[in-house]
Design a protein around this motif. Structure first.
Motif, mmCIF file in Angstrom:
data_model
loop_
_atom_site.group_PDB
_atom_site.id
_atom_site.type_symbol
_atom_site.label_atom_id
_atom_site.label_comp_id
_atom_site.label_asym_id
_atom_site.label_seq_id
_atom_site.Cartn_x
_atom_site.Cartn_y
_atom_site.Cartn_z
ATOM 1 N N ASP A 349 42.545 84.293 -13.644
ATOM 2 C CA ASP A 349 42.128 85.237 -14.677
ATOM 3 C C ASP A 349 42.035 84.515 -16.021
ATOM 4 N N LEU A 350 40.842 84.495 -16.588
ATOM 5 C CA LEU A 350 40.630 83.872 -17.891
ATOM 6 C C LEU A 350 40.694 84.939 -18.986
ATOM 7 N N THR A 351 41.277 84.583 -20.104
ATOM 8 C CA THR A 351 41.396 85.506 -21.231
ATOM 9 C C THR A 351 40.162 85.406 -22.133
ATOM 10 N N ILE A 352 40.092 86.304 -23.110
ATOM 11 C CA ILE A 352 38.991 86.280 -24.075
ATOM 12 C C ILE A 352 38.976 84.952 -24.836
ATOM 13 N N SER A 353 40.168 84.466 -25.189
ATOM 14 C CA SER A 353 40.233 83.190 -25.908
ATOM 15 C C SER A 353 39.729 82.041 -25.037
ATOM 16 N N ASP A 354 39.986 82.121 -23.708
ATOM 17 C CA ASP A 354 39.471 81.098 -22.793
ATOM 18 C C ASP A 354 37.942 81.088 -22.801
ATOM 19 N N TYR A 355 37.347 82.275 -22.744
ATOM 20 C CA TYR A 355 35.886 82.356 -22.734
ATOM 21 C C TYR A 355 35.295 81.891 -24.062
ATOM 22 N N LEU A 356 35.969 82.185 -25.161
ATOM 23 C CA LEU A 356 35.512 81.687 -26.453
ATOM 24 C C LEU A 356 35.591 80.163 -26.500
ATOM 25 N N MET A 357 36.640 79.615 -25.875
ATOM 26 C CA MET A 357 36.766 78.162 -25.807
ATOM 27 C C MET A 357 35.653 77.555 -24.953
#
Length: 456
Positions: A349-357
């Motif tokens: 599970d990727l977080t919103i911050s992961d996707y922004l990264m």
């Protein structure tokens, strides 16, 4: 009036001639490749006796005729890339009255390329999260993939400046060729009369090189046929069953970005008609699709931008080589969908911050890994490592990546020309009459080899 109508009809038939022949070559190659794959498989069961030895149909056609024809065609395109980039960029640079214009061109071009890349990967991630391409996928997990190490951003900046320009040209290091051509052009512009005399020689060489591009364009249907016939006769269709959702999602986002996003940007920044733009991009897009290489397609892209779209050479000679090296919209889309696919496949599970990264890393990496072979997979490996996903997941999608690579190259080339139109229009270096003329550039596509003196 009758004479004008007759000439117009002849020009229309000539215009459709090259486009139609390339399309025929594409579809004929795809059809024949699929037929050979279905009839004989990988072994080429049909054997051709040749005296004391024998040759399978697969070896004779696929690894023989098609491989040789396609390789010669791609090699011919790559042959003129370095001379074309160097000469056209020198001509464009030395014609600038204000050398500070280079800074504006560079700033506008890089900003637009980065913006389109960020939009592309954001669209891809959003679409993948909605569709969920990695859910309920049944693929073996023991596959492995080893990623090549990408150089750091500082090293990329250092490598942009050649220590031996001739060696850089021989090895096809485009960023180094671009830097040397810019410096050489500026030096010519500041050299007075000697620079003016040399500029006329370069202009003549540039005209000859562009004519060579036209000759290769007329041979394109045969090269395209060989490339696609070989590709489709060797494709492993069994891998598509489990990856259909991933495959068609990437295709959809590529088409949406190439047809909708680029059209919206072109219309909003320039007011130009997107329909006319895409009509004139057909041949360059087909070249890109067939060769899977923005670099190999660069001669055709230059011809399209300057002769059909109306971009002045002083702009196109800078923005197009830069775009072929840096513009990674199609690759960014693949990265966005692939990241979500691999995360869902491995249950991460990727977080919103992961996707922004992911968005930030992929956008910046489009510059940082521009000169590295196999840049798409290297960039994807960087993105996966950034968010803690296993790099081995790349092995899951390699089976269908060849076809996707063809489509994303066509998107990249279209983006290069769109950005060139925007930059040229902002610099008042855009010919609107050429853009609005449906027949612009079509006459120059025809070469009469039987009456060579009359071609001039």
């Amino acid at each position: 009036k009758i004479r004008i109508n007759t000439m117009t009809n002849q020009q229309n038939s000539q215009k459709m001639g090259l486009t139609a022949r390339i399309l025929i070559g594409m579809f004929a190659g795809i059809f024949l490749g699929i037929i050979l794959k279905e009839l004989f498989g990988d072994s080429g069961d049909f054997v051709i006796p040749l005296g004391i030895t024998s040759l399978s149909l697969n070896d004779f056609l696929v690894n023989g005729v098609f491989h040789v024809g396609g390789s010669i065609f791609v090699a011919s395109l790559k042959m003129i890339v370095v001379p074309l980039v160097f000469v056209s960029l020198v001509v464009g640079t030395c014609s600038l009255n204000d050398t500070s214009k280079l800074a504006r061109l560079g700033g506008k071009s890089i900003a637009l390329y980065l913006m389109t890349t960020a939009i592309a990967i954001s669209l891809a991630i959003s679409a993948a999260l909605i569709v969920g391409p990695g859910e309920d996928v049944n693929l073996p997990t023991e596959q492995t993939y080893t990623a090549n190490e990408a150089p750091g951003f500082a090293q990329v900046l250092i490598d942009m400046f050649p220590t031996n320009p001739i060696n850089s040209m021989a090895e096809g290091k485009m960023l180094q060729v671009i830097v040397f051509a810019l410096l050489f052009g500026v030096a010519m512009a500041l050299s007075g009369k000697p620079g003016e005399r040399l500029a006329k020689i370069f202009e003549d060489i540039n005209a000859v090189i562009m004519r060579l591009v036209v000759i290769l364009m007329n041979l394109a249907p045969y090269g395209v046929f060989c490339l696609l016939a070989k590709l489709f006769s060797n494709l492993d269709y069994s891998v598509f069953g489990n990856l259909l959702k991933y495959f068609f999602l990437v295709i959809f986002v590529l088409l949406f970005h190439g047809l909708v996003v680029y059209a919206a940007m072109l219309k909003s920044f320039t007011g130009l008609n997107p329909v006319m733009f895409y009509k004139k991009m057909r041949e360059a897009a087909m070249f890109a699709f067939s060769t899977s290489s923005s670099g190999a397609t660069l001669p055709v892209t230059m011809e399209t931008a300057t002769k059909k779209l109306g971009v002045k050479n002083s702009i196109a000679s800078f923005t197009l080589p830069l775009g072929a090296t840096l513009n990674m919209d199609g690759t960014a889309i693949m990265q966005g969908v692939a990241t979500v696919f691999i995360a869902q496949f491995f249950g991460v599970d990727l977080t919103i911050s992961d996707y922004l990264m992911v968005v930030l890393t992929a956008t910046l990496a489009s510059i940082g890994t521009a000169a590295v072979p196999g840049v798409g997979l290297i960039m994807l490996a960087m993105v996966l490592q950034q968010v803690g996903l296993p790099v081995e997941g790349i092995a899951l999608i390699i089976g269908v990546d060849r076809l996707l690579d063809m489509t994303r190259t066509a998107v990249n080339v279209t983006g290069d020309c769109m950005v060139s139109c925007v930059v040229a229009n902002s610099e008042k270096e855009f010919n609107h009459e050429i853009f609005e003329d449906e027949l612009a550039g079509t006459k120059s596509e025809q070469v009469d080899f039987h009456h060579m003196k009359e071609n001039s």
